[in-house]
Design an enzyme around this catalytic site. Structure first.
Site, PDB file in Angstrom:
ATOM      1  N   ASP A 125      -4.142   9.615   5.440  1.00 49.90           N
ATOM      2  CA  ASP A 125      -2.836   9.390   4.846  1.00 49.90           C
ATOM      3  C   ASP A 125      -2.903   9.948   3.435  1.00 49.90           C
ATOM      4  OD1 ASP A 125      -0.215   7.457   5.325  1.00 49.90           O
ATOM      5  OD2 ASP A 125      -0.734   7.803   3.221  1.00 49.90           O
ATOM      6  N   ARG A 152       8.412   9.119  -2.318  1.00 51.19           N
ATOM      7  CA  ARG A 152       8.988  10.355  -1.793  1.00 51.19           C
ATOM      8  C   ARG A 152      10.475  10.198  -1.541  1.00 51.19           C
ATOM      9  NH1 ARG A 152       3.815  11.690   2.014  1.00 51.19           N
ATOM     10  NH2 ARG A 152       2.692  12.640   0.290  1.00 51.19           N
ATOM     11  N   ARG A 188       0.046  14.338   7.669  1.00 53.93           N
ATOM     12  CA  ARG A 188       0.226  14.320   9.128  1.00 53.93           C
ATOM     13  C   ARG A 188      -0.197  15.650   9.759  1.00 53.93           C
ATOM     14  NH1 ARG A 188       6.645  13.673   8.154  1.00 53.93           N
ATOM     15  NH2 ARG A 188       5.744  11.996   6.937  1.00 53.93           N
ATOM     16  N   SER A 218       2.899  14.797   3.152  1.00 49.25           N
ATOM     17  CA  SER A 218       2.060  13.952   3.990  1.00 49.25           C
ATOM     18  C   SER A 218       0.817  14.670   4.533  1.00 49.25           C
ATOM     19  CB  SER A 218       2.934  13.468   5.140  1.00 49.25           C
ATOM     20  OG  SER A 218       2.258  13.470   6.348  1.00 49.25           O
ATOM     21  N   ASP A 260       0.582  -0.165   9.990  1.00 43.61           N
ATOM     22  CA  ASP A 260       1.620  -0.439   8.990  1.00 43.61           C
ATOM     23  C   ASP A 260       2.854   0.452   9.112  1.00 43.61           C
ATOM     24  OD1 ASP A 260       0.362   1.887   8.270  1.00 43.61           O
ATOM     25  OD2 ASP A 260      -0.245   1.248   6.276  1.00 43.61           O
ATOM     26  N   HIS A 261       2.724   1.604   9.766  1.00 44.59           N
ATOM     27  CA  HIS A 261       3.856   2.537   9.831  1.00 44.59           C
ATOM     28  C   HIS A 261       4.787   2.223  11.003  1.00 44.59           C
ATOM     29  CE1 HIS A 261       1.518   4.866   6.993  1.00 44.59           C
ATOM     30  NE2 HIS A 261       2.423   5.813   6.947  1.00 44.59           N
TER      31      HIS A 261
HETATM   32  C1  MIC Z   1       4.062   9.496   4.407  1.00 39.57           C
HETATM   33  O1  MIC Z   1       4.178   8.764   3.421  1.00 39.57           O
HETATM   34  O2  MIC Z   1       4.647  10.586   4.518  1.00 39.57           O
HETATM   35  C2  MIC Z   1       3.135   9.059   5.525  1.00 39.57           C
HETATM   36  C3  MIC Z   1       3.982   8.715   6.674  1.00 39.57           C
HETATM   37  O3  MIC Z   1       2.435   7.902   5.133  1.00 39.57           O
HETATM   38  C4  MIC Z   1       2.162  10.195   5.801  1.00 39.57           C
HETATM   39  C5  MIC Z   1       1.307   9.997   6.962  1.00 39.57           C
HETATM   40  C6  MIC Z   1       2.001  10.225   8.275  1.00 39.57           C
HETATM   41  O4  MIC Z   1       2.836  11.133   8.373  1.00 39.57           O
HETATM   42  O5  MIC Z   1       1.693   9.490   9.197  1.00 39.57           O
HETATM   43  C7  MIC Z   1       1.259  10.555   4.621  1.00 39.57           C
HETATM   44  O6  MIC Z   1       1.608  10.309   3.486  1.00 39.57           O
HETATM   45  O7  MIC Z   1       0.209  11.177   4.824  1.00 39.57           O
HETATM   46 FE1  SF4 Z   2       3.640   4.055   4.132  1.00 37.27          FE
HETATM   47 FE2  SF4 Z   2       3.424   6.633   3.435  1.00 37.27          FE
HETATM   48 FE3  SF4 Z   2       5.443   5.117   2.532  1.00 37.27          FE
HETATM   49 FE4  SF4 Z   2       3.020   4.679   1.661  1.00 37.27          FE
HETATM   50  S1  SF4 Z   2       4.211   6.525   1.353  1.00 37.27           S
HETATM   51  S2  SF4 Z   2       4.470   3.122   2.305  1.00 37.27           S
HETATM   52  S3  SF4 Z   2       1.778   5.075   3.464  1.00 37.27           S
HETATM   53  S4  SF4 Z   2       5.056   5.712   4.659  1.00 37.27           S
END
Ligand code: MIC
Ligand code: SF4
Length: 642
Positions: free
Chosen positions: A119, A379, A537, A535, A64-65
């Site tokens: 995630d 975010r 990550r 995140s 999805d990313h």
């Molecule tokens: C995000 O919302 O920051 C992400 C991208 O979904 C991350 C995961 C990632 O960095 O791949 C998260 O929330 O953990």
């Molecule tokens: Fe995707 Fe992270 Fe955004 Fe949710 S917060 S939509 S998991 S990038």
């Protein structure tokens, strides 16, 4: 003494430790989820563990990313993930199916179960009464290999809801209210457990919005009881048999209580660059808006899109504003198309995007320079939209839709009447984009497909007794993983290539960080409170480790990032006296004696300032062993080889 719902589920899954505050416990994990941006690294690590099939009840790999395919990298990674799922017994949700958390809530989340996801928004599953926790990929890989998950027994906070949301005020405003009260570090090592008469007025997707964005308070997870509303939702998803009633005991004792009267809430907004900068929409109403983005795992359910479509019906998006809509799943799109409501969006001029994370993670549709962008996301960190000069604000779908029409921040209550929304009794269930696990004999014959962008995992050495080097960077409070390891369309495709992605570490803060780290042979970072929020990550640990980062010394850490540092052999230390932060500077030469780490006391000598500073940590015995081994992967490999 009665039990909280959190305690009840943890008790059923407890493998080690006691459910006493602040003590180390380990729990059995029933389900796991990964998404593609963290998934490639997770499965490389899972492969390295040498286990032939996932040991969980259910594991799902979502894509999805990284769905913007500007070259071979992302599609190659998707094929890798698909082949991994086939070989190791996972469900695979194909690209185009939707956002992991929305899909997991629709199709797999189960009351009373535990879910670990790579995630940070995995707690969305708490909307149906499960303990759903976000973690680094390595912890998720370990859970798939059958390892338990370690955590500190969290404090349980009772978020007691009364009343009913007024028209045009929705679940997003509830979680923004929680953030307004407790801020972005208010729930670190806590679980937010929702109770009270108000919960019966919230549907499961609305509960999911609240548990999803609970992550922004630093909470370990958030949870609602499993009640009649949960039952109705599961039945509508053709999963009625999975329902069990779950609630806290009447005399459950909580560590804290937050009371929120839903009836008294009004539309709220988080200002740049933190989800914790909450104001009422009224306070800054009238702000000119260049872009409005609707979607993300927080606000892309059928309920949310129906509300948006009906507000936009027979209207046109303001000529100075761009509106994007990214639905949460194919199920949502299917309903919107069949009901005709998708046409309202199209006719109004919305730019309809793929069912994926999209603009939430800067995967396309970056706003213009200096733009004001209103987002229904969770975010608004600096630069996350893809445009560093943009000002991102977080709002509800109602506020977003109203503002898209007027071109300025608009209190949705100024729209005359709330459109009536008809929710279906049964959802249109169609799992044809989810490939189920292969039987073991067939799975064995599958070959893993690896594109040229997938580089082997770097190997790290055991921890020495003494760390020496220079302070590479000193940062403030609330540094996010988006500062440490930025995402976006350019950098995300490098997630399976550590040497390449490491070039962008701290890029948004200091472009010279990468070169300086290599030139100095690594070193240290000094930080303030809540270091590493955001995140899950693990790249925010692996890539700095690759550049030689030895220890991070801060006032306090965010939970997932702290675990990721340990997993990759970077020592996470905190000041005994928080004011010592002020004495230390970038460029200082440090010597850190780790021979006493087991005692909890660590000495730092600053040779430049000629001072000694007392440090400490919150590490368990196992975490110290992991650090000493040079990280969790080596630790687990050693364990299996004994
Ligand atoms: C995000 O919302 O920051 C992400 C991208 O979904 C991350 C995961 C990632 O960095 O791949 C998260 O929330 O953990
Ligand atoms: Fe995707 Fe992270 Fe955004 Fe949710 S917060 S939509 S998991 S990038």
């Amino acid at each position: 003494m009665g039990k909280t719902l959190t305690e009840k589920i943890l008790e059923q899954h407890l493998l080690e430790g006691k459910l006493e505050k602040e003590t180390d416990i380990s729990i059995r994990i029933d389900q796991t989820l990964t998404q593609d941006a963290t998934g490639t690294m997770t499965y490389l690590q899972f492969e390295a563990m040498g286990v032939s099939r996932v040991q969980t009840e259910l594991s799902v790999s979502y894509v999805d990313h990284n769905t913007l395919q500007t070259d071979f990298k992302n599609p190659d990674d998707h094929r890798y993930l698909q082949s991994i799922a086939a070989k190791y017994g996972l469900f695979f949700s194909r690209p185009g199916n939707g956002i992991c958390h929305q899909l997991h809530l629709e199709r797999f989340a189960r009351p009373g179960k535990t879910l670990l996801g790579s995630d940070s928004h995995t707690p969305t599953g708490g909307g149906v009464g499960m303990i759903a926790i976000g973690a680094g990929g390595l912890d998720v890989a370990a859970a798939m290999a059958g390892e338990s998950f370690h955590l500190k027994m969290p404090n349980v906070v009772n978020v007691y809801l009364t009343g009913k949301l007024p028209d045009f005020v929705s679940a997003k405003d509830v979680i923004l209210e929680v953030l307004r009260r407790i801020g972005v570090k208010g729930a670190v090592n806590k679980v937010l457990e929702y109770t009270g008469p108000g919960i019966k007025n919230l549907s499961v997707p609305e509960r999911g919005t609240i548990t999803n964005m609970g992550t922004e308070t630093g909470a370990t997870t958030s949870i609602f009881p499993s009640d009649e509303i949960t039952k109705e939702f599961l039945e509508a998803q053709e999963r009625g048999e999975q329902w069990v009633q779950l609630e806290p005991d009447k005399d459950a004792e909580y560590d804290e209580t937050i009371e929120i009267s839903l009836s008294e809430l009004e539309p709220l907004i988080a200002e740049p660059h933190s989800p914790g900068n909450v104001k009422t929409v009224k306070e800054i109403e009238g702000l000119a808006v260049d872009q409005v983005c609707i979607g993300s795992c927080t606000n892309s359910s059928l309920r949310d899109l129906k509300v948006v479509a009906n507000i936009l019906k027979e209207k046109t998006v303001n000529e100075h504003t761009v509106l994007t809509v990214s639905p949460g799943s194919r199920q949502v799109v299917n309903h919107m198309v069949k009901s005709g409501e998708m046409a309202y969006l199209v006719e109004a001029g919305a730019r309809i995007l793929e069912n994926a994370c999209g603009p939430c993670i800067g995967m396309g549709l970056a706003p213009k320079s200096d733009a004001v962008t209103l987002r229904t996301f969770n975010r608004n960190f600096l630069g996350r939209s893809g445009t560093k000069s943009a000002q991102a604000y977080l709002v509800s779908p109602e506020t977003a839709a109203a503002s898209a029409i007027t071109g300025k921040l608009t209190d949705p209550r100024t729209i005359e009447k709330l459109p009536k929304i008809d929710m279906p009794k049964k959802f249109m269930v169609n799992d044809n984009m989810i490939i189920p696990p292969l039987p073991p004999e067939k799975a064995k014959t599958v070959d893993i497909v690896r594109g040229p962008n997938i580089k082997p995992l770097p190997e790290f050495n055991p921890l020495p007794d003494k760390l020496e080097g220079e302070v590479l960077l000193k940062v403030e409070d609330d540094i996010t993983t988006d500062h440490i390891m930025p995402a976006g369309a350019k950098i995300l495709p490098l997630r399976s290539n550590i040497p390449e992605i490491s070039k962008f570490v701290f890029n948004i803060v200091d472009e010279s960080f990468h070169d300086r780290s290599l030139e100095k042979g690594g070193g240290f970072i000094i930080g303030g409170d809540n270091y590493g929020q955001g995140s899950s990550r693990e790249h925010a640990a692996i890539a700095p480790k690759y550049l030689g980062l030895k220890a991070v010394i801060v006032r306090s850490f965010a939970r997932i990032h702290l675990a990721n540092l340990v997993n990759f052999g970077i020592v996470p230390l905190t000041f005994v006296n928080k004011d010592d932060y002020n004495q230390l500077e970038q460029g200082d030469q440090f010597e850190i004696d780790l021979s006493t780490i087991e005692t909890g006391e660590v000495k730092l000598k600053d040779h430049t300032k000629n001072i000694e500073v007392a440090l400490t940590h919150s590490l368990s015995e196992t975490e110290i062993e992991v650090l000493k081994a040079g990280g969790k992967l080596t630790y687990i490999k050693q364990k299996y080889s004994q």
